[in-house]
Motif scaffolding. Sequence first.
Motif, PDB file in Angstrom:
ATOM      1  N   ALA A   4       5.959 -38.488  60.821  1.00 28.28           N
ATOM      2  CA  ALA A   4       4.854 -39.443  60.982  1.00 28.28           C
ATOM      3  C   ALA A   4       3.933 -38.930  62.082  1.00 28.28           C
ATOM      4  O   ALA A   4       4.402 -38.495  63.147  1.00 28.28           O
ATOM      5  CB  ALA A   4       5.391 -40.825  61.334  1.00 28.28           C
ATOM      6  N   VAL A   5       2.631 -38.967  61.812  1.00 23.22           N
ATOM      7  CA  VAL A   5       1.636 -38.572  62.811  1.00 23.22           C
ATOM      8  C   VAL A   5       0.841 -39.819  63.177  1.00 23.22           C
ATOM      9  O   VAL A   5       0.315 -40.500  62.299  1.00 23.22           O
ATOM     10  CB  VAL A   5       0.698 -37.485  62.233  1.00 23.22           C
ATOM     11  N   VAL A  83       9.393 -48.874  60.784  1.00 23.72           N
ATOM     12  CA  VAL A  83      10.583 -49.533  60.221  1.00 23.72           C
ATOM     13  C   VAL A  83      10.620 -49.298  58.708  1.00 23.72           C
ATOM     14  O   VAL A  83      11.666 -49.013  58.127  1.00 23.72           O
ATOM     15  CB  VAL A  83      10.590 -51.040  60.578  1.00 23.72           C
ATOM     16  N   ASP A  84       9.463 -49.369  58.062  1.00 24.06           N
ATOM     17  CA  ASP A  84       9.385 -49.142  56.606  1.00 24.06           C
ATOM     18  C   ASP A  84       9.566 -47.682  56.237  1.00 24.06           C
ATOM     19  O   ASP A  84      10.280 -47.342  55.308  1.00 24.06           O
ATOM     20  CB  ASP A  84       7.999 -49.556  56.080  1.00 24.06           C
ATOM     21  N   GLU A  85       8.877 -46.815  56.958  1.00 18.50           N
ATOM     22  CA  GLU A  85       8.789 -45.401  56.556  1.00 18.50           C
ATOM     23  C   GLU A  85       9.981 -44.551  57.001  1.00 18.50           C
ATOM     24  O   GLU A  85      10.245 -43.510  56.416  1.00 18.50           O
ATOM     25  CB  GLU A  85       7.486 -44.775  57.083  1.00 18.50           C
ATOM     26  N   LYS A  86      10.634 -44.958  58.085  1.00 20.40           N
ATOM     27  CA  LYS A  86      11.799 -44.235  58.618  1.00 20.40           C
ATOM     28  C   LYS A  86      11.590 -42.717  58.709  1.00 20.40           C
ATOM     29  O   LYS A  86      12.337 -41.933  58.096  1.00 20.40           O
ATOM     30  CB  LYS A  86      13.042 -44.507  57.764  1.00 20.40           C
ATOM     31  N   PRO A  87      10.593 -42.269  59.464  1.00 20.46           N
ATOM     32  CA  PRO A  87      10.401 -40.819  59.601  1.00 20.46           C
ATOM     33  C   PRO A  87      11.502 -40.196  60.465  1.00 20.46           C
ATOM     34  O   PRO A  87      12.189 -40.912  61.212  1.00 20.46           O
ATOM     35  CB  PRO A  87       9.048 -40.727  60.315  1.00 20.46           C
ATOM     36  N   ASP A  88      11.628 -38.878  60.362  1.00 19.91           N
ATOM     37  CA  ASP A  88      12.605 -38.184  61.211  1.00 19.91           C
ATOM     38  C   ASP A  88      12.046 -37.922  62.604  1.00 19.91           C
ATOM     39  O   ASP A  88      12.788 -37.751  63.558  1.00 19.91           O
ATOM     40  CB  ASP A  88      12.983 -36.844  60.554  1.00 19.91           C
ATOM     41  N   ILE A  89      10.724 -37.825  62.672  1.00 20.70           N
ATOM     42  CA  ILE A  89      10.085 -37.610  63.976  1.00 20.70           C
ATOM     43  C   ILE A  89       8.675 -38.212  63.947  1.00 20.70           C
ATOM     44  O   ILE A  89       8.025 -38.231  62.884  1.00 20.70           O
ATOM     45  CB  ILE A  89      10.043 -36.096  64.343  1.00 20.70           C
ATOM     46  N   VAL A  90       8.234 -38.722  65.101  1.00 21.90           N
ATOM     47  CA  VAL A  90       6.871 -39.238  65.233  1.00 21.90           C
ATOM     48  C   VAL A  90       6.114 -38.307  66.184  1.00 21.90           C
ATOM     49  O   VAL A  90       6.579 -38.053  67.300  1.00 21.90           O
ATOM     50  CB  VAL A  90       6.890 -40.668  65.823  1.00 21.90           C
ATOM     51  N   LEU A  91       4.976 -37.795  65.721  1.00 22.54           N
ATOM     52  CA  LEU A  91       4.167 -36.927  66.577  1.00 22.54           C
ATOM     53  C   LEU A  91       2.994 -37.695  67.160  1.00 22.54           C
ATOM     54  O   LEU A  91       2.283 -38.402  66.442  1.00 22.54           O
ATOM     55  CB  LEU A  91       3.612 -35.739  65.770  1.00 22.54           C
ATOM     56  N   VAL A  92       2.815 -37.556  68.468  1.00 26.83           N
ATOM     57  CA  VAL A  92       1.641 -38.109  69.136  1.00 26.83           C
ATOM     58  C   VAL A  92       0.977 -36.965  69.891  1.00 26.83           C
ATOM     59  O   VAL A  92       1.611 -35.959  70.197  1.00 26.83           O
ATOM     60  CB  VAL A  92       2.026 -39.251  70.111  1.00 26.83           C
ATOM     61  N   GLN A  93      -0.312 -37.107  70.170  1.00 26.09           N
ATOM     62  CA  GLN A  93      -1.051 -35.978  70.760  1.00 26.09           C
ATOM     63  C   GLN A  93      -1.852 -36.419  71.988  1.00 26.09           C
ATOM     64  O   GLN A  93      -2.652 -37.350  71.893  1.00 26.09           O
ATOM     65  CB  GLN A  93      -1.994 -35.389  69.691  1.00 26.09           C
TER      66      GLN A  93
END
Length: 379
Positions: A4-5, A83-93
Amino acid sequence: MKIAVVLGTRPEIIKMAPIIDEIIKRGIDLTLIHTGQHYDKEMSDNFFKDLEIPAPDYNIHVGSGSHGKQTGLMMEGIEEVLVDEKPDIVLVQGDTNAVLAGALVASKLHIAVGHVEAGLRSFDMTMPEEINRRACDVTSTMYFIPTEESAINLLAEGFSRKNLIITGNTVVDACFRHLEIARKRGFEDESLAELDIDNMKNILTLTMHRAENVDDKERVTSIIEALKELDQMNIIFPIHPRTKKTLESFGLFDELNNLNHVHIIKPIGYLDFLQLTSKSSLILTDSGGLQEEAITINVPALTLRYNTERPETVTAGGNILVGSDKKAILENAEKILNDKEFADRMRNAENPYGQGDSAQKTVDAIQDYYDNGLLDIKA
Ligand code: UD1
Ligand code: UDP
């Protein structure tokens, strides 16, 4: 793997674009979340178009507001999506409110956080950005760090060496990828086309939007006094909406706009902006990203701040901190214009931000962590 980005403002769209490209190119599942902090076409949609990235899967539409309100609404919206998407990692910049909101929410849901452009420090806790980037670093799992200097900041704060990955800055990827495309396309913005930038000499590109400058009447007045005297330059000023509002409220907008050598225009798209800056003799700015871009495209920069979280640009010789000091602005601008040796030294400063392969290095590292089970932070 699903990544997720989270992004919300103009610079995040620009600097995340190369990573988004790389994720898509490798066929990795992507969830793109826009917080909606920037919402004007000129501050958001145009960048999706110019950088050819897909429209966000979710837009939280937080809009403008106080820090607490904006960050709170972002947290609520991002939480629902994660909660819906359940990504393995969230990227923030970077260091905006999206970085704080995304990092807090993801880490509390036990989802790994990857901080792109981690480790920068201005050591100025009055800046909201310094608070955001420090808080994000505390909750992150992976640190994508532009330079060794930024890595040293994190080591000095006790962060473990093993999760620090020096990647360069994706701003270089974006610049290298788009400058040629921009030159071939030519200017799209009507005001720039009318100004006949291609045949204009002594261009100074100006941007400013930092609260500590534009919300402070004394500081912004001192900058404007310097601009008035820089009449040997053609000053092109794509004005940030925040700055337009404050200049109008201080009664300074018309005074600046009426000067023959100052051209105030709306914020412009990335391809137009790259062409404008690359044709400039000088960049005068308080922008973070622009300090990095200036040294990448070999244009001298004067930074309207008394400190910077990008000290590499100063030590390399491509950037000088002039604050809002009229004398320092004038002396340095005139030297760049009239002293060829001085200007050439600034132009030839070595770019500390890498070779334009930062997005590739970032996604390589994420894939490696995923393959080795290292994104599972509950494990
Ligand atoms: C934000 C970031 C800053 C980043 C900058 C990039 C935070 C705390 N600040 O500052 O780090 O350098 O973006 O440009 O996250 N406005 C509009 N239209 C828009 C967006 C904003 O008119 O599309 C106006 C509103 O009046 C708003 C003001 O600009 O109140 C400031 O916007 P905001 O997003 O709060 O902060 P920026 O100064 O843009
Ligand atoms: N930029 C742009 N059009 C403009 C002004 C800036 O495309 O009219 C780009 C610029 O190339 C840089 C980024 O916006 O990549 C910087 O954004 P900003 O100054 O808003 O934020 P900061 O980098 O300070 O967080």
